[in-house]
Design a protein around this motif. Structure first.
Motif, mmCIF file in Angstrom:
data_model
loop_
_atom_site.group_PDB
_atom_site.id
_atom_site.type_symbol
_atom_site.label_atom_id
_atom_site.label_comp_id
_atom_site.label_asym_id
_atom_site.label_seq_id
_atom_site.Cartn_x
_atom_site.Cartn_y
_atom_site.Cartn_z
ATOM 1 N N UNK A 183 2.583 11.175 2.447
ATOM 2 C CA UNK A 183 2.124 9.809 2.420
ATOM 3 C C UNK A 183 1.263 9.500 3.332
ATOM 4 N N UNK A 184 1.572 10.061 4.626
ATOM 5 C CA UNK A 184 0.616 9.402 5.878
ATOM 6 C C UNK A 184 -0.825 10.210 5.465
ATOM 7 N N UNK A 185 -0.760 11.524 5.086
ATOM 8 C CA UNK A 185 -2.024 12.084 4.612
ATOM 9 C C UNK A 185 -2.648 11.517 3.451
ATOM 10 N N UNK A 186 -2.128 10.982 2.457
ATOM 11 C CA UNK A 186 -2.721 10.443 1.352
ATOM 12 C C UNK A 186 -3.502 9.291 1.793
ATOM 13 N N UNK A 187 -2.548 8.406 2.766
ATOM 14 C CA UNK A 187 -3.122 6.911 2.818
ATOM 15 C C UNK A 187 -4.315 7.140 4.139
ATOM 16 N N UNK A 188 -4.079 8.286 4.754
ATOM 17 C CA UNK A 188 -5.249 8.645 5.986
ATOM 18 C C UNK A 188 -4.764 7.636 7.221
ATOM 19 N N UNK A 189 -3.276 7.629 6.963
ATOM 20 C CA UNK A 189 -2.938 6.665 8.262
ATOM 21 C C UNK A 189 -2.066 7.446 9.256
ATOM 22 N N UNK A 190 -1.979 7.023 10.484
ATOM 23 C CA UNK A 190 -0.933 7.873 11.550
ATOM 24 C C UNK A 190 0.595 7.574 10.979
ATOM 25 N N UNK A 191 1.075 8.821 11.292
ATOM 26 C CA UNK A 191 2.546 8.783 10.708
ATOM 27 C C UNK A 191 3.380 7.542 11.237
ATOM 28 N N UNK A 249 0.897 -1.155 0.008
ATOM 29 C CA UNK A 249 0.061 -0.236 0.099
ATOM 30 C C UNK A 249 0.760 1.230 -0.081
ATOM 31 N N UNK A 250 1.770 1.103 0.767
ATOM 32 C CA UNK A 250 2.660 2.590 0.733
ATOM 33 C C UNK A 250 3.732 2.516 -0.622
ATOM 34 N N UNK A 251 4.189 1.371 -1.030
ATOM 35 C CA UNK A 251 4.743 1.400 -2.270
ATOM 36 C C UNK A 251 3.824 2.006 -3.389
ATOM 37 N N UNK A 252 2.891 1.679 -3.389
ATOM 38 C CA UNK A 252 1.677 2.077 -4.503
ATOM 39 C C UNK A 252 1.357 3.573 -4.554
ATOM 40 N N UNK A 253 1.272 4.028 -3.336
ATOM 41 C CA UNK A 253 1.050 5.566 -2.909
ATOM 42 C C UNK A 253 2.281 6.216 -3.596
ATOM 43 N N UNK A 254 3.382 5.801 -3.072
ATOM 44 C CA UNK A 254 4.616 6.475 -3.389
ATOM 45 C C UNK A 254 4.904 6.562 -5.014
ATOM 46 N N UNK A 255 4.668 5.439 -5.515
ATOM 47 C CA UNK A 255 4.643 5.265 -7.199
ATOM 48 C C UNK A 255 3.700 6.216 -7.552
ATOM 49 N N UNK A 256 2.470 6.251 -7.089
ATOM 50 C CA UNK A 256 1.320 7.092 -7.938
ATOM 51 C C UNK A 256 1.854 8.606 -7.433
ATOM 52 N N UNK A 257 2.515 9.115 -6.435
ATOM 53 C CA UNK A 257 2.794 10.514 -6.044
ATOM 54 C C UNK A 257 4.092 10.933 -6.571
#
Length: 90
Positions: free
Chosen positions: A36-44, A20-28
């Motif tokens: 990244x935390x904001x994009x995934x809506x996850x705690x840092x 999930x983190x990789x895909x978000x970085x790839x897309x961003x």
């Protein structure tokens, strides 16, 4: 991500959260841990562990560039070139 890229990435040995983190970085393309935390809506703290794991696996890297948020430096992350090459071959 393109279907072939997803299939190639799925062949890499990673956890679900790492994916999930990789895909978000790839897309961003370029991001900070906080963006990244904001994009995934996850705690840092959930993001930073996965980022460290992906850096250790050499799937992502810090570019050496910094952005400043509240006068504090933040490292820029991106997918490593060799992983991008591997994904683009698929």
């Amino acid at each position: 991500m393109h279907r072939n890229s997803l299939e190639a990435y799925d062949k890499l040995d990673t956890s679900t959260r790492q994916r999930e983190v990789f895909k978000a970085i790839y897309n961003m393309k370029l991001c900070t841990r906080q963006s990244l935390a904001n994009k995934l809506d996850w705690p840092i703290n959930r993001v930073t562990g996965r980022v460290r794991e992906l850096i250790d696996l050499d799937h992502i890297t810090e570019t050496g560039e910094k952005v400043y948020v509240n006068d504090r430096p933040r490292s820029i992350l991106k997918v490593t070139d060799h992983i991008l090459d591997r994904l683009n071959q698929s």
